[in-house]
Enzyme design. Structure first.
Site, mmCIF file in Angstrom:
data_model
loop_
_atom_site.group_PDB
_atom_site.id
_atom_site.type_symbol
_atom_site.label_atom_id
_atom_site.label_comp_id
_atom_site.label_asym_id
_atom_site.label_seq_id
_atom_site.Cartn_x
_atom_site.Cartn_y
_atom_site.Cartn_z
ATOM 1 N N LYS A 288 28.064 58.614 -2.299
ATOM 2 C CA LYS A 288 26.973 57.642 -2.313
ATOM 3 C C LYS A 288 25.884 58.048 -3.302
ATOM 4 O O LYS A 288 25.221 57.194 -3.882
ATOM 5 C CB LYS A 288 26.394 57.475 -0.912
ATOM 6 C CG LYS A 288 27.282 56.694 0.037
ATOM 7 C CD LYS A 288 26.550 56.358 1.329
ATOM 8 C CE LYS A 288 27.414 55.525 2.252
ATOM 9 N NZ LYS A 288 26.699 55.151 3.491
ATOM 10 N N ASP B 18 23.080 50.747 5.828
ATOM 11 C CA ASP B 18 23.973 50.501 6.951
ATOM 12 C C ASP B 18 24.758 49.248 6.624
ATOM 13 O O ASP B 18 24.201 48.278 6.074
ATOM 14 C CB ASP B 18 23.193 50.316 8.258
ATOM 15 C CG ASP B 18 24.119 50.370 9.468
ATOM 16 O OD1 ASP B 18 24.837 51.371 9.626
ATOM 17 O OD2 ASP B 18 24.133 49.410 10.256
ATOM 18 N N PHE C 2 38.064 52.670 1.980
ATOM 19 C CA PHE C 2 38.091 53.142 3.365
ATOM 20 C C PHE C 2 37.814 51.953 4.273
ATOM 21 O O PHE C 2 37.585 50.830 3.814
ATOM 22 C CB PHE C 2 37.049 54.250 3.580
ATOM 23 C CG PHE C 2 35.635 53.808 3.303
ATOM 24 C CD1 PHE C 2 34.829 53.336 4.316
ATOM 25 C CD2 PHE C 2 35.129 53.855 2.013
ATOM 26 C CE1 PHE C 2 33.529 52.911 4.056
ATOM 27 C CE2 PHE C 2 33.819 53.441 1.744
ATOM 28 C CZ PHE C 2 33.036 52.967 2.767
#
Length: 224
Positions: free
Chosen positions: A13, A75, A170
């Site tokens: 990230k 999120d 993922f």
């Protein structure tokens, strides 16, 4: 030099955010150092919010309060239209076991098995938050730890297919075909799943990338 803590234990990230900052700020991006919460040994706070925005803010504020440095958090999750807001904020633990991608995908496919292809629309959603410490002294005479916090959102619409394809990514990536596609075709000449895309192809259209890019004007204010 401005240091920003990214509220994650995933070093990937940081690389994504560096690329977005470089695209947004050009040479000024060299004035920002990014570090991960994981590299600082910080724990993951409980995600007790009921929306992506609340959880992103919760994580950003927690890291900013612990470190005294600006923090960015995100999120995200999958929303399948025929299922309302689900899996939503429970996406990573939909099967009851956090991070069990195979079980989560299998459960989702079983739940919408009878749904026609044209009604299997879905979207990945992401909220990105920036929390800046150093609040002024309030009326209660106490110094408040957070000066301000903001959120921005991004979405990646698409459809859920009936069997997984692809080895990258993922989560639900092997089941999700984004509406936006790269120029190259996928298996059998059709569109690619997120898991069949390269990281660069996916980042260019992803919900996280959109949310982070929308947050960049707020981050840029920290550069003075």
């Amino acid at each position: 030099m401005t240091t920003i803590v990214v509220a994650t234990h995933n070093e990937g990230k940081l690389a994504e955010m560096r690329r977005i900052m470089q695209d947004s700020f050009g040479d000024r991006a060299a004035g920002v150092t990014l570090v991960s919460a994981g590299s600082l040994g910080l724990p993951d706070p409980p995600e007790t919010g009921t929306t992506f925005e609340q959880n992103a803010l919760l994580k950003a504020r927690d890291v900013a309060e612990r470190t005294g440095m600006p923090a960015v958090a995100d999120d995200s999750g999958l929303i399948v239209d025929v299922m309302g807001a689900a899996p939503g904020i429970l996406s990573a633990r939909w099967s009851g076991r956090h991070g069990d991608d195979a079980a989560n995908n299998a459960l989702l496919l079983a739940q919408i098995e009878d749904i026609p292809d044209e009604q299997r629309t879905a979207r990945f959603c992401c909220a990105a938050a920036l929390a800046v410490p150093g609040g002024a002294e309030g009326a209660d005479g106490r110094r408040h730890p957070i000066a301000y916090a903001v959120t921005r959102t991004g979405e990646m619409p698409g459809v859920i297919i009936r069997a997984p394809r692809g080895e990258h990514g993922f989560g639900y990536d092997p089941l999700f075909v984004p509406d936006d596609q790269p120029e190259r075709a996928g298996q059998g000449g059709g569109p690619l799943t997120s898991a069949e895309m390269t990281p660069e192809e996916k980042n260019a259209i992803s919900h996280r990338g959109k949310a982070l890019r929308a947050l960049m004007p707020e981050v840029e204010k920290l550069l003075g």
